[in-house]
Design a protein around this motif. Sequence first.
Motif, short mmCIF file in Angstrom:
data_model
loop_
_atom_site.label_atom_id
_atom_site.label_comp_id
_atom_site.label_asym_id
_atom_site.label_seq_id
_atom_site.Cartn_x
_atom_site.Cartn_y
_atom_site.Cartn_z
N VAL A 7 0.85 -1.18 0.00
CA VAL A 7 0.00 0.00 0.00
C VAL A 7 0.90 1.24 0.00
O VAL A 7 1.78 1.36 0.86
CB VAL A 7 -0.92 0.00 1.24
N VAL A 8 0.69 2.11 -0.97
CA VAL A 8 1.49 3.33 -1.04
C VAL A 8 0.58 4.52 -0.72
O VAL A 8 -0.44 4.73 -1.38
CB VAL A 8 2.16 3.52 -2.43
N LEU A 9 0.95 5.23 0.33
CA LEU A 9 0.19 6.40 0.75
C LEU A 9 1.07 7.63 0.62
O LEU A 9 2.30 7.53 0.58
CB LEU A 9 -0.27 6.24 2.20
N GLY A 10 0.46 8.78 0.55
CA GLY A 10 1.21 10.04 0.53
C GLY A 10 1.80 10.38 -0.83
O GLY A 10 2.64 11.26 -0.93
N ALA A 11 1.34 9.71 -1.88
CA ALA A 11 1.88 9.98 -3.21
C ALA A 11 1.08 11.09 -3.89
O ALA A 11 -0.12 11.23 -3.67
CB ALA A 11 1.83 8.72 -4.06
#
Length: 125
Positions: free
Chosen positions: A74-78
Amino acid sequence: MLQATSIIYVLLLVNFSEAAEYGITGGKVAKPHSRPYMASLQIQGHHVCGGMLIRKDYVLTAAHCKDCYQDITVVLGAHNISKKEGSQQRINVKKYHVHPQFEANQFEYDIMLLKVTSIYTICPH
Ligand SMILES: *[C@@H]1O[C@H](CO)[C@@H](O)[C@H](O)[C@H]1NC(C)=O
């Protein structure tokens, strides 16, 4: 625990499978980090699905995004997932909760909750 009713409300608002199938039409570039709950679900560095952080340790997405053989990150803050940005946080999935009535290649019950390992903190930019 997560309330089933709140999940159903989100389901009514967002049709994930349709979004995944047809992409985004007529969208505008959002102000960077104005939607901190939006997640990119990635397999081996490639975006496979969108998701939504609905609690600090749960991401809501579609069941068809699960890969039987590879883990989702999970990639957040992109802002731009094509770039390596310092603001991006990569979080591992601890547990996959696929809707028990979901069946592959069916449109019903296409929902999954991901319990993520680390607690995501929204930091000011
Ligand atoms: C995102 O980054 C890629 C690669 O640097 C660039 O080609 C693209 O135009 C960027 N998209 C936006 C919306 O800024």
